[in-house]
Design an enzyme around this catalytic site. Structure first.
Site, PDB file in Angstrom:
ATOM      1  N   LYS A  38     -27.394  18.434  13.189  1.00 35.42           N
ATOM      2  CA  LYS A  38     -26.859  19.195  14.317  1.00 35.42           C
ATOM      3  C   LYS A  38     -28.005  19.702  15.186  1.00 35.42           C
ATOM      4  O   LYS A  38     -29.049  20.120  14.672  1.00 35.42           O
ATOM      5  CB  LYS A  38     -26.018  20.364  13.787  1.00 35.42           C
ATOM      6  CG  LYS A  38     -25.258  21.132  14.866  1.00 35.42           C
ATOM      7  CD  LYS A  38     -24.383  22.201  14.234  1.00 35.42           C
ATOM      8  CE  LYS A  38     -23.637  23.014  15.257  1.00 35.42           C
ATOM      9  NZ  LYS A  38     -22.767  24.054  14.638  1.00 35.42           N
TER      10      LYS A  38
ATOM     11  N   SER B 203     -18.077  24.205  16.076  1.00 36.40           N
ATOM     12  CA  SER B 203     -19.071  23.693  17.003  1.00 36.40           C
ATOM     13  C   SER B 203     -19.817  22.462  16.470  1.00 36.40           C
ATOM     14  O   SER B 203     -20.558  21.821  17.217  1.00 36.40           O
ATOM     15  CB  SER B 203     -20.100  24.793  17.313  1.00 36.40           C
ATOM     16  OG  SER B 203     -20.782  25.197  16.134  1.00 36.40           O
TER      17      SER B 203
ATOM     18  N   SER C 144     -17.408  26.564  11.777  1.00 36.21           N
ATOM     19  CA  SER C 144     -17.911  25.452  12.591  1.00 36.21           C
ATOM     20  C   SER C 144     -18.238  24.190  11.816  1.00 36.21           C
ATOM     21  O   SER C 144     -18.555  23.165  12.415  1.00 36.21           O
ATOM     22  CB  SER C 144     -19.144  25.901  13.377  1.00 36.21           C
ATOM     23  OG  SER C 144     -18.793  26.870  14.329  1.00 36.21           O
TER      24      SER C 144
END
Length: 481
Positions: free
Chosen positions: A80, A155, A179
């Protein structure tokens, strides 16, 4: 045989056995990215092919010489884009960090590299992890591989979409209020948020420092357990890091829930829950009951206070953490300005997106003189009460079972027009972060449109093994879809 259809552990096994090489696996991942990326947009940065292959060749040599023997050696991974990677663009999917290349790597990434992982690239996300759909990214919307008209969640939507599309064998995400778990539910993959402090936050670009935790996203429970085992470590560079002895998470991969007490919060199964999601979650509970678990419903309480408490605390911490982006030391700086304060103002106005600005303003407001006691302190007290409610629940139950999200993945554009509705979509996940607990999402079905549904399993602090054992038992009982 497509190597990217294999689980990370299965692929690692083939590489160690000499059936394929780390270079073969890396090339398979790059080929899949070329096929899928235009459709999905999972990545912000894909490393140059020659760089990836050179790294894979180094890892392959160490595997053949016996230096690397771990389950993930030679297996392609995506990270990420809020986890620092030395010399590699790390943007948090924000214009304000569009030129930022860290001089160091996060501890979790270093642990993967020590285990022989081959980094493919950095995945798309909601800007600074603020969002639930991966639509607030400065680098475009990520789409759900199961239906590209729908969001992948957020996210960590880029990481989950990349794993679901087979662009990497597994990925790392971060979880501040769900997330990892919510996008894992939307994309039909498995993700785990460990107990706060289990994985070092060093090198994770902060959103809400008391809530953020790094965790793995993978195809199945076995992969998640193996990755979590590699990235978990005590780190004196992180003041919240916990020294743990019980991080042999793969030891919990046993198919046995006989006598285990599983609680289902009534508060989570009422209004606002999509009927198909409720049916799939209750069917999963029935599978565990048939395997010998004792499954009961109970009242968790305080659920309606979790969302306001979370958004007050997270926004307050975000407004403090994001004050460092001023256009002076690194990151984006506006081209035309008059004086220092004008440079700050224009750099931030041009560099941050609307959702980030909204949360900075909310956070600054609740921390301001006259409102600190009324909002921020009250939210902290509510957080303590939520932790007490979970403590009481875990006196009676080994694991709490719930939906990961109230619906399946919404269509692109549906959530951003109503931020409050987007915030309410986190109702089943945020309490876990407020209480610092471990939780895991595993796929448990699909709706009539074919979109995945996720089951959430919550454990007490440092009881990851119980949720891994429960998830593994369910996964084995359910088999393939």
């Amino acid at each position: 045989m497509d190597l990217m259809d294999l689980s990370a552990v299965a692929l690692g096994k083939k590489i160690r056995a000499g059936e394929v090489t780390a270079q073969d696996a890396a090339l398979a991942a790059l080929l899949k990215i070329k096929e899928e990326e235009e459709r999905i947009n999972s990545f912000v940065t894909v490393l140059p092919e020659e760089e990836i292959i050179a790294k894979a060749a180094q890892v392959q040599e160490k595997i053949e010489s016996g230096q690397l023997t771990g389950p993930l050696a030679g297996v392609p991974v995506a990270i990420k884009d809020n986890l620092c990677t030395q010399g590699i663009l790390t943007t948090c999917s924000s214009k304000i960090l569009g030129n930022f290349k860290p001089t160091y790597s996060s501890e979790a990434v270093l642990n993967l590299e020590r285990g022989g992982a081959v980094l493919i690239g950095k995945t798309n996300m909601d800007e600074f992890a603020m969002g639930s759909t991966t639509e607030t990214s400065a680098y475009g919307v990520t789409r759900n591989p199961h239906n590209t008209e729908h969001v992948p969640g957020g996210s960590s939507g880029g990481s989950c979409a990349a794993v679901a599309a087979g662009e990497c064998s597994y990925a790392l995400g971060s979880d501040t209020g769900g997330s990892i778990r919510q996008p894992a539910s939307f994309c039909g993959v498995t993700g785990i948020k460990p107990t706060y402090g289990t994985v070092s936050r060093y090198g994770l670009i902060a959103y809400g420092s008391s809530l953020d935790q790094i965790g793995p996203i993978a195809k199945d429970v076995t992969d998640c357990a193996a990755v979590l085992e590699v990235i978990s470590s005590y780190d004196n560079k992180d003041s919240t890091s916990v020294r743990r002895e019980d991080i042999d998470f793969t030891a919990a991969l046993t198919e046995d829930v006989k006598g285990m007490r599983i609680g289902i919060p009534r508060d989570y199964m009422g209004d606002g829950l999509q009927p198909e999601v409720r049916e799939a979650v209750m069917a999963a509970a029935e599978v565990l009951r048939q395997r010998g678990a004792i499954v009961e419903e109970f009242d968790l309480s305080l659920v309606e206070y979790a969302i306001p408490a979370y958004y007050v605390i997270a926004s307050a911490e975000a407004s403090s953490n994001l004050s460092r982006y001023d256009g002076v030391k690194y990151g984006y700086r506006t081209e035309q300005y008059e004086g220092l304060h004008n440079m700050y103002k224009k750099s931030r106005s041009e560099g941050f997106g609307p959702e980030v600005k909204r949360r900075i303003m909310l956070g600054s407001f609740v921390l301001s003189s006259g409102y600190y006691d009324a909002y921020y302190l009250k939210a902290l007290r509510t957080k303590a009460l939520i932790k007490e409610a979970f403590n009481r629940a875990f006196e009676s139950y080994d694991v709490i079972l719930s939906p990961a999200a109230p619906t399946t993945a919404p269509k692109i554009g549906e959530s951003l027009c109503d931020p409050i509705k987007m915030y309410l979509g986190d109702i089943y996940t945020i309490s876990v972060n407020l209480a610092g607990l471990p939780a895991m999402t595993v796929p448990c079905g699909r709706d009539e449109s074919g979109l995945p549904i996720g089951l959430q399993l919550i454990g007490d602090c440092f009881q990851e093994k119980k949720i891994i054992q429960t998830a593994y038992t369910y996964e084995q009982a359910r088999g393939g879809e």
